[in-house]
Design an enzyme around this catalytic site. Structure first.
Site, PDB file in Angstrom:
ATOM      1  CB  THR A  30     -63.085 -12.973 -14.204  1.00 12.48           C
ATOM      2  OG1 THR A  30     -62.926 -11.939 -15.169  1.00 12.48           O
ATOM      3  CG2 THR A  30     -64.548 -13.041 -13.784  1.00 12.48           C
ATOM      4  CG  ASN A  31     -60.854  -8.049 -11.687  1.00 10.57           C
ATOM      5  OD1 ASN A  31     -60.987  -8.431 -10.539  1.00 10.57           O
ATOM      6  ND2 ASN A  31     -59.676  -7.706 -12.188  1.00 10.57           N
ATOM      7  CG  HIS A  32     -68.013  -7.756 -11.644  1.00 10.95           C
ATOM      8  ND1 HIS A  32     -68.697  -8.815 -12.182  1.00 10.95           N
ATOM      9  CD2 HIS A  32     -68.098  -7.900 -10.313  1.00 10.95           C
ATOM     10  CE1 HIS A  32     -69.180  -9.562 -11.214  1.00 10.95           C
ATOM     11  NE2 HIS A  32     -68.834  -9.035 -10.063  1.00 10.95           N
ATOM     12  CB  ALA A  97     -60.770  -4.951 -14.828  1.00 13.43           C
ATOM     13  CB  VAL A  98     -54.975  -6.960 -15.082  1.00 10.50           C
ATOM     14  CG1 VAL A  98     -54.121  -8.217 -15.124  1.00 10.50           C
ATOM     15  CG2 VAL A  98     -54.762  -6.117 -16.339  1.00 10.50           C
TER      16      VAL A  98
END
Ligand code: C5P
Length: 228
Positions: A30-32, A97-98
């Site tokens: 994932t992204n933050h 934030a893909v």
């Protein structure tokens, strides 16, 4: 007294939050992303009279009132949800934030730590913003670009590679906590100009962006209807 918003009668589609790409039943890439910026934009658009659809990755935020929220987990789900709604949208704002890559394989059972090195094959996810911007009849399309260096130049490059109308660029190198915090310092990048905005709360960035988009769309309408 009813407040007549500057986005009255318009439909706005917003993506927000991260996406999660599962590796196994307990792990994801994932992204933050807190989702705060995207939710603030969605709320500002509603306050300005728009009908708002928010496609949101996993966040801890309370779904705002008056907004049609569609929760998704992965980038492919986010793309599908956007494709379902985009044809009726006048404005698309991609704030999510893909996650750029997803695991090639999903392991049905938890991956065991048997080896000292674990190799993962990752596959590139589709670019949702570019997909929207490259449609035959695209909505007015705004992307967000978090940059750590050459903020303006990188954002200008993104404007043309993705084909969107505007990019909101923010420098995430200096202000620690911009991703989870309540303030943001951004630059509005268009084909012809780059505008530095002061440090504002994410709510204020949302309000300012909603008003700028409305102004731009009414200018475009005004100039195209001249003489018609
Ligand atoms: O290229 P980069 O990820 O920095 O671009 C950020 C912008 O592109 C954001 O608006 C984000 O929502 C959008 N994006 C997207 N799909 C991707 C990657 C980014 O819509 N796969």
């Amino acid at each position: 007294k009813q407040h007549i918003g500057v986005l009255n009668g318009l439909t706005v589609l917003v993506t927000a939050g991260p996406t999660w790409e599962a590796l196994d039943p307990v792990r994801s890439l994932t992204n933050h992303s807190s989702g705060k910026m995207g939710y603030a934009i969605a709320k500002a658009a509603v306050q300005e009279g728009a009908a708002v659809k928010l496609v949101s990755g996993p966040t801890n935020l309370t779904p705002p009132k008056g907004i049609d929220v569609q929760p998704v987990t992965t980038a492919l789900e986010m793309l599908a949800a956007v494709e379902d709604s985009v044809s009726s949208a006048h404005i698309f704002i991609g704030v999510a934030a893909v996650t750029d890559y997803r695991p090639e394989l999903y392991e049905q059972q938890k991956i065991k730590k048997n080896s000292s090195v674990l190799k993962l094959n990752l596959i590139r996810n589709p670019d949702i913003l570019a997909n929207v911007a490259n449609r035959a009849m695209p909505p007015f399309t705004v992307g967000f670009a978090a940059e750590t260096e050459n903020v303006i130049d990188n954002a200008k490059a993104k404007l043309s590679t993705k084909g969107c109308d505007w990019i909101i660029a923010n420098d995430v190198s200096m202000i620690s906590g911009v991703l989870s915090g309540d303030e943001n310092t951004v630059h509005l990048i268009t084909e012809t100009e780059s505008e530095d905005w002061p440090t504002l709360s994410k709510t204020e960035v949302g309000e300012r962006l909603a008003k700028r988009i409305a102004l731009n769309l009414s200018d475009e309408l005004g100039s195209s209807s001249v003489g018609s």
